[in-house]
Design an enzyme around this catalytic site. Structure first.
Site, mmCIF file in Angstrom:
data_model
loop_
_atom_site.group_PDB
_atom_site.id
_atom_site.type_symbol
_atom_site.label_atom_id
_atom_site.label_comp_id
_atom_site.label_asym_id
_atom_site.label_seq_id
_atom_site.Cartn_x
_atom_site.Cartn_y
_atom_site.Cartn_z
ATOM 1 N N ASP A 1 0.975 -1.332 -0.348
ATOM 2 C CA ASP A 1 0.057 0.286 -0.019
ATOM 3 C C ASP A 1 0.929 1.301 -0.039
ATOM 4 O OD1 ASP A 1 -2.045 1.968 0.841
ATOM 5 O OD2 ASP A 1 -2.045 1.517 2.666
ATOM 6 N N HIS B 1 -4.129 4.262 7.210
ATOM 7 C CA HIS B 1 -3.061 3.843 5.888
ATOM 8 C C HIS B 1 -1.811 3.995 6.081
ATOM 9 C CE1 HIS B 1 -5.295 3.096 2.085
ATOM 10 N NE2 HIS B 1 -6.033 3.881 2.577
#
Length: 605
Positions: A243, A417
């Protein structure tokens, strides 16, 4: 560092078009949900000899150089598995479009090779396109409990729940799909039950993280399983797909618990006001902390927005959300309580035009009227591109006298994130041979690649890919293979793929320049003008103030019909083209604008 050069870059279908199936769909596999149990003792596929002959192919159909539409396909020895199947939301470049999904045409060409679809978590950019894919290819789906509950709701909406085989998986419990052995690895994210996947085949093990961060004090008390990442790092990881969303941000992402502390303080500060909290409906941990703060301050909680109600009800049913008896009340009961006794959790944190918060801000909500006795907390960061719409909502709320709190004022939002240091930790634990940043725009992928370089990964083993790229991985090399179709398909109402580039171009033209409709009626045999021309302007000029211009256009249209070559009198398409060309030139000459010219030729006798 490898970056896809022009000669390697696929001719991806960047302009959307209709996706057509070239094969019949597989037969239905039933609706019963099965639970994949532990197979920790299962023997892992051996890679020594096979790795020299058979490459693991990784194709990217979405999620690179964009936010959303995530879809990655792994292929080994003729068998495929897909990881995630998401959607993207349209921007100003796609007027009138509801959703954007990946182009599935490549998968449909050999639909029988797709052995299963594994899902990392339940956000729209990872599951929103799944129902559209399953309408074309009936493949079994594997996901964790909450994710599966959300998928089940989507399949029910599409009236196809009884056609799809749903399989529940659990972190650390390996399962088999064809020649792939897969282990879900628990990660922290802004939705519960998120997992990464360790995908093992004869070529080696690839780890795809999904969306993650390292939260040492998560709301559910279950920290990311760093031990399993380290386990695979010791065994050897062929490639890491990680990610990249927050790769540009230094340091570590704050814990979700920080938001809970801010809620407690803000609830105390607004003791005499009604609290309205806008957040993402999928952020179950955030909703839990709002409910907890409401309980401690003696308030009742009402939910507003269809997606908010759906998410909360599923999370309550599956045990991922806890609410004491009587704390949640229906909207119809709002008038039974004074403002200081209420908390409203609503959608609209991104300023969506039809969301509940936006309707409140513009005094268009039938149940809630904003007043100085309200405190509105926007517990989200504007997605890039939404800053103006969120700012407009904030301004309107302030005009109505409400107190408004958003991220820059207090810690009312943290990202789901990983930031730079967390990304480096994961690289250090997994020690991948090859590194492929995913999930982000080009700037995010580039920054993530630079982090990999700083961690000592060979620059020749780092690939910044793009949608449509297929990589071939072996223990000897990583190379770019044959490109695959990887465009975008527009969903507009009930239509899927029936709106393409030409329609979008016309819509943008209409929005920017307006339209002029020229209607004439000509004799079928002689081509002589029977009626008209009739000139109509839509979104181009104000008719009452532009009579001279429209009359001039009318005279031009008469001249075009009368001077049209005799041999082409009955060629209506040619006549339309000449009308379009002549009137367009006139309008540009007189106004320096280029409206869309729509000629209509009627035939009579």
């Amino acid at each position: 560092m490898q970056q896809n050069e022009k000669q390697n870059k696929p001719q991806a279908q960047k302009q959307p078009g209709q996706t057509k199936s070239t094969q019949q769909q597989k037969s239905a596999q039933g609706a019963n949900t099965s639970v994949i149990r532990s197979k920790k003792g299962a023997q892992q596929p051996k890679a020594q000899k096979r790795a020299k002959q058979d490459a693991l192919k990784v194709a990217f159909l979405g999620g690179l150089n964009e936010v959303g539409k995530n879809l990655t396909v792994y292929e080994y020895k003729g068998e495929r598995i897909a990881v995630d199947c998401g959607l993207a939301f349209p921007d100003a470049d796609a007027p009138g479009i509801d959703l954007i999904i990946p182009d599935f045409s490549w998968l449909e060409q050999n639909y029988e090779t797709l052995k299963g679809i594994i899902i990392t978590h339940g956000h729209e950019d990872h599951i929103g396109g799944l129902a559209y894919l399953l309408k074309r290819i009936n493949a079994p789906v594997y996901a964790t409990k909450l994710t599966l509950g959300l998928i089940r709701g989507k399949l029910k909406e599409h009236k196809m729940l009884d056609r799809v085989k749903l399989n529940e998986v659990r972190a650390r419990d390996t399962f088999q799909i064809g020649g792939f052995t897969i282990e879900p690895i628990h990660v922290n994210h802004s939705i519960p039950d998120a997992v990464a996947f360790a995908i093992t085949c004869g070529a080696g093990t690839v780890i795809q993280t999904g969306d993650f961060k390292i939260d040492t004090t998560p709301i559910d008390g279950d920290m990311i399983d760093l031990a399993r990442f380290a386990h695979y790092g010791k065994k050897g990881v062929l490639a890491l797909l990680s990610d990249s969303t927050n790769a540009e941000r230094a340091g570590f992402t704050m814990s979700e618990r920080k938001v809970g502390e801010s809620f407690e303080a803000l609830f105390r500060k607004a003791a005499n006001k009604r609290l309205i909290v806008a957040t993402f409906s999928s952020n179950v941990h955030r909703v839990q902390q709002i409910i907890d703060a409401a309980v401690s301050s003696g308030r009742k909680v009402a939910l507003m927005g269809r997606s908010m109600e759906n998410f909360v009800n599923i999370a309550l049913e599956l045990g991922y959300l806890r609410a004491p008896e009587g704390i949640l009340i229906p909207l119809e009961w709002l008038n039974r309580f004074t403002p200081e006794q209420l908390v409203i959790i609503t959608t609209g944190s991104q300023g969506e035009p039809m969301s509940a918060l936006t309707r409140m801000a513009f005094s268009d909500h039938r149940r809630v009227e904003i007043s100085p006795r309200d405190c509105v907390i926007i517990s989200a960061t504007p997605i890039p591109g939404n800053e103006k719409t969120v700012g407009r909502v904030v301004n309107e709320l302030l005009k109505l006298g409400a107190d408004v709190v958003y991220e820059k004022m207090y810690d009312v939002h943290v990202s789901g994130h990983a930031c730079a240091e967390e990304l480096k930790i994961l690289m250090g634990l997994t020690k991948p041979r090859y590194f492929i940043p995913v999930h982000g725009e080009q700037k995010h992928l580039m920054k993530h690649a630079q982090l990999a370089l700083s961690m000592g990964i060979d620059p020749n083993n780092i690939m910044i890919a793009d949608n449509g790229i297929m990589l071939e991985l072996t223990n000897r090399a990583m190379k770019v293979g044959e490109p695959v179709p990887a465009g975008s398909v527009y969903v507009d109402g009930y239509g899927v793929g029936d709106v393409g580039s030409a329609v979008i171009r016309d819509r943008k033209h209409l929005a920017q320049e307006g339209m002029v409709i020229v209607t004439v009626c000509v004799d079928t045999h002689t081509g002589q003008l029977l009626a008209g021309p009739d000139i109509q302007s839509k979104g181009f000029v104000y008719v009452k103030e532009s009579g001279d211009l429209l009359e001039e256009a009318r005279q031009h249209a008469i001249a075009v019909v009368e001077n049209f070559p005799a041999r082409s009198k009955r060629d209506t398409n040619a006549l339309k083209g000449k009308l379009r060309e002549d009137i367009s030139g006139l309008m540009y000459q007189r106004t320096r604008r280029s409206p869309l010219i729509v000629p209509v030729v009627l035939e009579g006798a």
